[in-house]
Scaffold this motif. Structure first.
Motif, PDB file in Angstrom:
ATOM      1  N   ASP A 353       0.857  -1.185   0.000  1.00 39.46           N
ATOM      2  CA  ASP A 353       0.000   0.000   0.000  1.00 39.46           C
ATOM      3  C   ASP A 353       0.889   1.229   0.000  1.00 39.46           C
ATOM      4  O   ASP A 353       1.706   1.414   0.914  1.00 39.46           O
ATOM      5  CB  ASP A 353      -0.919  -0.005   1.222  1.00 39.46           C
ATOM      6  N   TYR A 354       0.710   2.020  -1.041  1.00 36.55           N
ATOM      7  CA  TYR A 354       1.529   3.229  -1.170  1.00 36.55           C
ATOM      8  C   TYR A 354       1.312   4.143   0.031  1.00 36.55           C
ATOM      9  O   TYR A 354       2.227   4.859   0.444  1.00 36.55           O
ATOM     10  CB  TYR A 354       1.158   3.941  -2.467  1.00 36.55           C
ATOM     11  N   GLU A 355       0.085   4.124   0.559  1.00 42.07           N
ATOM     12  CA  GLU A 355      -0.226   5.010   1.671  1.00 42.07           C
ATOM     13  C   GLU A 355       0.463   4.569   2.964  1.00 42.07           C
ATOM     14  O   GLU A 355       0.603   5.359   3.892  1.00 42.07           O
ATOM     15  CB  GLU A 355      -1.740   5.082   1.877  1.00 42.07           C
ATOM     16  N   ASP A 356       0.888   3.303   3.027  1.00 41.01           N
ATOM     17  CA  ASP A 356       1.629   2.826   4.203  1.00 41.01           C
ATOM     18  C   ASP A 356       3.135   3.059   4.048  1.00 41.01           C
ATOM     19  O   ASP A 356       3.798   3.515   4.983  1.00 41.01           O
ATOM     20  CB  ASP A 356       1.344   1.340   4.435  1.00 41.01           C
ATOM     21  N   GLU A 357       3.672   2.734   2.891  1.00 37.22           N
ATOM     22  CA  GLU A 357       5.115   2.864   2.650  1.00 37.22           C
ATOM     23  C   GLU A 357       5.332   3.077   1.163  1.00 37.22           C
ATOM     24  O   GLU A 357       4.745   2.383   0.344  1.00 37.22           O
ATOM     25  CB  GLU A 357       5.857   1.613   3.135  1.00 37.22           C
ATOM     26  N   THR A 358       6.203   4.016   0.871  1.00 40.05           N
ATOM     27  CA  THR A 358       6.438   4.336  -0.550  1.00 40.05           C
ATOM     28  C   THR A 358       7.689   3.650  -1.094  1.00 40.05           C
ATOM     29  O   THR A 358       7.784   3.435  -2.308  1.00 40.05           O
ATOM     30  CB  THR A 358       6.572   5.847  -0.727  1.00 40.05           C
ATOM     31  N   THR A 359       8.664   3.295  -0.246  1.00 45.80           N
ATOM     32  CA  THR A 359       9.926   2.727  -0.710  1.00 45.80           C
ATOM     33  C   THR A 359      10.391   1.637   0.252  1.00 45.80           C
ATOM     34  O   THR A 359      10.284   1.790   1.475  1.00 45.80           O
ATOM     35  CB  THR A 359      11.012   3.809  -0.814  1.00 45.80           C
ATOM     36  N   TYR A 360      10.868   0.574  -0.346  1.00 46.15           N
ATOM     37  CA  TYR A 360      11.482  -0.509   0.428  1.00 46.15           C
ATOM     38  C   TYR A 360      12.900  -0.742  -0.091  1.00 46.15           C
ATOM     39  O   TYR A 360      13.114  -0.855  -1.311  1.00 46.15           O
ATOM     40  CB  TYR A 360      10.659  -1.806   0.314  1.00 46.15           C
ATOM     41  N   GLU A 361      13.878  -0.833   0.794  1.00 45.82           N
ATOM     42  CA  GLU A 361      15.289  -1.099   0.444  1.00 45.82           C
ATOM     43  C   GLU A 361      15.645  -2.482   0.959  1.00 45.82           C
ATOM     44  O   GLU A 361      15.588  -2.749   2.165  1.00 45.82           O
ATOM     45  CB  GLU A 361      16.196  -0.040   1.060  1.00 45.82           C
ATOM     46  N   ILE A 362      16.043  -3.353   0.021  1.00 46.53           N
ATOM     47  CA  ILE A 362      16.266  -4.755   0.351  1.00 46.53           C
ATOM     48  C   ILE A 362      17.703  -5.130  -0.030  1.00 46.53           C
ATOM     49  O   ILE A 362      18.154  -4.868  -1.159  1.00 46.53           O
ATOM     50  CB  ILE A 362      15.265  -5.666  -0.382  1.00 46.53           C
ATOM     51  N   ASP A 363      18.431  -5.756   0.889  1.00 46.45           N
ATOM     52  CA  ASP A 363      19.757  -6.310   0.608  1.00 46.45           C
ATOM     53  C   ASP A 363      19.604  -7.796   0.326  1.00 46.45           C
ATOM     54  O   ASP A 363      18.985  -8.533   1.110  1.00 46.45           O
ATOM     55  CB  ASP A 363      20.698  -6.106   1.802  1.00 46.45           C
ATOM     56  N   VAL A 364      20.194  -8.213  -0.801  1.00 47.48           N
ATOM     57  CA  VAL A 364      20.152  -9.620  -1.193  1.00 47.48           C
ATOM     58  C   VAL A 364      21.593 -10.099  -1.356  1.00 47.48           C
ATOM     59  O   VAL A 364      22.418  -9.415  -1.997  1.00 47.48           O
ATOM     60  CB  VAL A 364      19.350  -9.816  -2.491  1.00 47.48           C
ATOM     61  N   GLN A 365      21.890 -11.234  -0.808  1.00 46.53           N
ATOM     62  CA  GLN A 365      23.235 -11.822  -0.964  1.00 46.53           C
ATOM     63  C   GLN A 365      23.128 -13.131  -1.721  1.00 46.53           C
ATOM     64  O   GLN A 365      22.151 -13.865  -1.583  1.00 46.53           O
ATOM     65  CB  GLN A 365      23.905 -12.023   0.388  1.00 46.53           C
ATOM     66  N   ALA A 366      24.177 -13.338  -2.517  1.00 46.18           N
ATOM     67  CA  ALA A 366      24.278 -14.584  -3.290  1.00 46.18           C
ATOM     68  C   ALA A 366      25.562 -15.285  -2.878  1.00 46.18           C
ATOM     69  O   ALA A 366      26.635 -14.673  -2.848  1.00 46.18           O
ATOM     70  CB  ALA A 366      24.277 -14.289  -4.781  1.00 46.18           C
TER      71      ALA A 366
END
Length: 1018
Positions: A353-366
């Motif tokens: 929901d844009y009204e809850d959160e506009t951006t998410y930053e995710i770290d992914v490791q391989a």
């Protein structure tokens, strides 16, 4: 364009001319909608209203309010170092939604781009094509970072930026370089070595260098060491002189050559293959270290957001890559997004929901599955893109009191008064969060007024009137500008509270009611109702009656809250014919409001006054008149003058001779003149007695009688005192028959009428011949009894004529004076019953005297003295009215006609303190109500006795009082107890048909007989 985006402002000029201005109340966006088709309607205030309309097209002009937008904010390009010059490396594309110059995009390098880069790469400012301008060399630079900006050609452009990463990829374009460093001296490139140099003495160093990388830059990795064993045998060892990289070169094909020192030298060779075994010396490598993903907030669950790809050049388990979230990733993100550890697919696990959160930053490791893996990291930026998924929210705050969701507003509220506050909220952003608001259902009395951004007020537009519209169901519509737009509809109910602004109203200004005279107090007169459009106490109406002359509370009538008007007293038509009252209707509001109407009460006359004879003066009902001897026929002896206090038919008088017509006397029915109609034998009698009756035409008809004694005198008759028969308005008997015969034009009818007439005359003569002269007493034999019960019906009764052929004292004469004779009220004749066996058993439908039934009882008529009297309905405790003339008036209830002859008959059943006079002549108003009841049916008749056997009395020897006294003495108790009282109801108002021989008539109810006969006029 929605209603909330604009409104029409009507402006009136100084000269009174009105014109409309279309006013914009909200910003326009050409990129959302380029034009609007409006319809302008102008309406007048007439009834019915007239209107005109025109179409208005609004085209939105462009403004440079948008910057060019690149497809991506970051671009990554791999360029082999041997790429030819002028090759296209990247096709940039930036879009500007504006039009014209505002939408034409120009590309250029950012200000931070160096000259070296500008010399290597070329950017077309129109197309955005990035091409290679000079060769690139991996060995010189492996990566170039270039900033590019795009701007439009409009006024005050706002550029947008993107970053391009150019990665130069190495190719094998450089041969290995051999560098020899001699240990000994060198002359002209020749190294000098002494022959005395021993074995394994270093002569020179050989270096190999390759600018390329990877396999392209790998040089000799192996060398051969010749080792001599103790026994002198030599063998070679393949020695690794440089680290191996399986990912660069997985195997080597070597050729080992062994040569001897002979001359010529001999040699042998063999092939040696070296396979490089993998070591977990490489970490997985992502395509990009940063990823940016735009996710619409309405993206379905399980949608693929990003396909991550990390490569590990190792083989086997060392090259198998496993993906997982970094340790810093929160639980919330792990619940929203799902990462497949094998494929690297990043999917949406729960709605965002844009009204809850506009951006998410995710770290992914391989990381690989080898021993001691070294993971690699990348960062994913997920940008939630807003969509129009939230309808506007309407919040209403009422200023007035609210009950069960209904706002209460007083109808006294003025114009432009605040009623409620409206707050509009939309969680979306941009156009999706811009909301317009409209109000419907106000009927021109409420409107929406903008207060500030996202807030409106409901105010009144015009004065309110609860009586016209009591409740308003306002509809508030909030609609955003998203695509598609979302709408919220809320109902706001306003109920007007009443104020006392309406006075009671009558349906008419003047009302008219009627009441018969002599009615009891409390008699219903009429109903008057007023209405009040207000509600509650303001609409509750109370009534009051006031006398118009005194303006005080009426003493004549009263009015209840149902609007019914009742009499407060009994009215006398002869005293009061009309009452003018004022009806005041008042509500119970504050301030109290009133209204008035006029009530006219007309008193309806009843036949309650007996004709009063003024001439000649009577003494106890008798008068003595002198008759000139030898007066010729036509001579007017005297004139009876009477008057009646009633009105209409009740006051129209008819004069008749009940007795004395056989002597040669006649009376004019209209003037009351008694005249001689034939020659009289004056030598037979010295005294003549004539009984004259005066009856009105009311129903029941009331009659007064006068006994005239004519005494012979020797005086000569007056010459001018003669009767003119042409003045007689009543046609003679044969003339009437002739008129009936001519008008009917029927010989058969004339024959039947003549036959009936002749038969009637013969029967009258027989009765006169057979009956002896008798005193004036009622005749009581059963076969001669005739019912005197009468009522108002629509039936037709026949006429019964009586002959005056006997002296006044005959029983038939006296009986017929009160016997009911037929009157024709309708066309269908009914017959009387001449005989009956049981008085109470054969008569149905008769009630007791007034006061015993449910319906209003009619007055009753009884014989009083020498006249008929009507007893009005009144309470038994109320005594009847006396004439005021003392005991001398025969019409009074205390008449002394039978003084000295009264007997005590109080022992008879059904009589309340009745006198003997009541038993004979009927009940007076003093004994009022007998209680006779036989099977709840009552019969009123006259009791009669048989005539005495004595000879016919000479008329000159007895007067009226003497005859009546004899009659009273001759009654026996057994005969008198047969019938108890007289009950004669009021007949319909019809003028009687008089004839010369009819003495007294009024309507009766027909009684069936064993041998039906019809009374006819003889």
């Amino acid at each position: 364009m929605r209603k909330a985006d604009r409104f029409v402002d009507v402006i009136t000029r100084v000269d009174g001319v009105k014109y409309a201005e279309l006013v914009l109340v909200k910003e326009l966006d050409r990129e959302s909608r380029a034009f609007f088709a409006l319809k302008l309607v102008a309406a007048d205030g007439g009834n019915p209203g007239k209107s005109g309309a025109t179409n208005v097209t609004v085209k939105v002009k462009d403004a440079n309010d948008n910057s060019p937008l690149f497809d991506h904010s970051h671009y990554s390009v791999d360029v082999p170092e041997d790429t030819p010059v002028d090759s296209l490396l990247l096709d940039l594309n930036a879009l500007d939604p504006d039009e014209g110059l505002n939408g034409q995009v120009m590309y250029e390098f950012g200000k931070q781009v160096t000259t070296e880069i500008r010399q290597l790469f070329k950017l077309d400012y129109k197309t955005g094509h990035l091409t290679l301008q000079s060769p690139v060399d991996y060995e010189d630079e492996t990566t170039y970072e270039i900033d590019v900006q795009a701007s439009d050609l409009g006024h005050n452009p706002v550029p947008s930026m993107c970053k391009i990463i150019i990665n130069i990829r190495d190719v094998n374009d450089n041969p290995p370089e051999i560098i020899i460093t001699s240990i000994t001296s060198v002359t002209d490139g020749v190294a000098h070595v002494s022959e005395a140099t021993g074995q394994d003495i270093l002569v020179a160093l050989i270096g190999i260098k390759d600018k390329d990388t990877g396999a392209n830059g790998q040089s000799v990795h192996f060398s051969v060491d010749v080792i001599t064993r103790v026994d002198g045998v030599k063998y070679a060892e393949l020695v690794l002189v440089k680290e191996l990289d399986r990912e660069s070169r997985a195997f080597f094909a070597l050729k080992l050559v062994a040569a001897d020192g002979g001359n010529p030298a001999k040699s042998g060779a063999t092939n040696v293959t070296v396979k490089v075994k993998d070591a977990n010396d490489n970490s997985p490598l992502f395509d990009h270290s940063h990823y940016s993903v735009d996710v619409p907030e309405d993206t379905p669950v399980d949608s693929l957001l990003l396909d991550l790809n990390a490569l590990d050049p190792d083989e086997g388990l060392n090259g198998q890559v496993m993906y997982e979230f970094g340790k810093q990733v929160t639980t919330e993100i792990r619940q929203l997004f799902k990462l497949d550890y094998k494929t690297g697919h990043l999917t949406l696990q729960s709605p965002v929901d844009y009204e809850d959160e506009t951006t998410y930053e995710i770290d992914v490791q391989a990381s690989d599955l080898g021993h001691n893996p070294v993971p690699s990291m990348c960062k994913i930026i997920i940008n939630i893109r807003d969509v129009n998924d939230n309808p506007p929210e309407i919040i209403i705050t009422s200023i007035t009191s609210v009950t069960d969701g209904v706002a209460h507003v007083s109808e006294a509220t003025g114009q432009d008064i605040l009623v409620a506050l409206i707050g509009i909220k939309d969680k979306d952003t941009g156009a999706n969060g811009q909301v317009s608001c409209t109000l419907n259902g106000g009927h021109g009395n409420f409107r929406l007024k903008r207060a500030y951004e996202g807030s409106y007020t409901i105010v009144t537009m015009a004065p309110l009137d609860r009586e016209k519209i009591a409740e308003y169901n306002l509809t508030i519509v909030a609609e955003d500008f998203g695509v598609p737009p979302l709408r919220t509809v809320t109902h706001y109910i306003i109920r007007l509270t009443d104020v006392n602004d309406n006075a009671p109203t009558f349906s008419a200004k003047i009302y008219e009611g009627f009441i018969e005279e002599n009615q009891l107090p409390g008699t219903y007169i009429t109903t008057i109702l007023a209405s009040d459009q207000d509600s509650g106490l303001n609409g509750e109406i109370t009534y009051e009656l006031f006398d118009s002359d005194t303006n005080s509370v009426s003493r004549f009538a009263i009015m209840n809250q149902a609007g019914n008007v009742y009499a407060l007293q009994s009215f006398n038509y002869e005293v009061t014919k009309r009452l003018d009252l004022r009806v005041q209707a008042s509500d119970r509001g504050w301030p109290q409001l009133h209204n008035n109407a006029v009530l006219i009460i007309n008193v309806v006359d009843q036949n309650d006054n007996v004709p009063s004879i003024s001439q000649p003066p009577l003494v106890n009902g008798s008068a003595e008149i002198q008759l000139p001897k030898d007066a010729p026929p036509g001579y007017i002896v005297t004139r009876i003058v009477a008057k009646d206090s009633d009105a209409g038919l009740n006051a129209e008088l008819t004069y008749k001779l009940y007795d004395g017509g056989d002597f040669g006397f006649a009376i004019d029915p209209n003037t009351g003149e008694i005249y001689i109609n034939r020659k009289i034998a004056y030598d037979e009698y010295d005294l003549w007695k004539v009984l004259a009756t005066v009856n009105d035409n009311g129903h029941p008809s009331l009659t007064s009688t006068a006994t005239i004694h004519f005494t012979l005198t020797e005086s000569a008759p007056s010459n001018g005192n003669f009767y003119d028969e042409r003045e007689d308005g009543e046609p003679k008997q044969w003339t009437l028959i002739l008129i009936l015969a001519l008008t009917s034009s029927s010989l058969l009818f004339l024959a039947i009428l003549s036959f009936i007439l002749c038969k009637s005359r013969k029967n009258g003569q027989k009765r006169q011949a057979n009956l002896p002269d008798a005193v004036d007493i009622p005749y009581a034999k059963e076969h001669n009894a005739v019912s005197m019960i009468s009522c108002q019906t629509a039936n037709v009764f026949d006429t019964h004529a009586f002959h005056s052929t006997t002296a006044i004292g005959t029983p038939e004469k006296l009986h017929n004076s009160v016997q009911a004779t037929g009157e024709v009220f309708n066309e269908t004749p009914q017959t009387f019953k001449s005989k009956y066996r049981s008085v109470a058993g054969e008569i149905d439908g008769y009630s007791t005297l007034p006061g015993y039934g449910k319906d209003n009882a009619r007055p009753i008529t009884v014989w009083k003295g020498n006249s008929m009297m009507t007893i009005a309905v009144r309470d038994p405790q109320i005594s009847g009215k006396d004439s005021g003339k003392g005991d001398s008036d025969a019409n009074d209830s205390d008449s002394d006609i039978s003084e000295g002859l009264k007997k005590d008959y109080t022992s008879y059943k059904g009589l309340w303190a009745c006198t003997s006079e009541c038993r004979i002549l009927g009940h007076s108003d003093r004994c009022w109500s007998p209680s006779v009841s036989v099977n709840s049916r009552h019969l009123s008749t006259f009791s009669r006795t048989r005539p005495s056997s004595q000879a016919t009395l000479q008329r000159s020897s007895y007067d009226t009082q003497t005859n009546r006294s004899v009659a009273l003495h001759s009654l026996t108790e057994d005969q008198q107890s047969q019938y108890d009282y007289i009950h004669v109801c009021s007949p319909q108002s019809q003028r009687r048909q008089d004839s010369e021989n009819i003495v007294f008539t009024h309507s009766t109810k027909p009684i069936a007989t064993e041998s039906p006969g019809r009374f006819t006029e003889a």
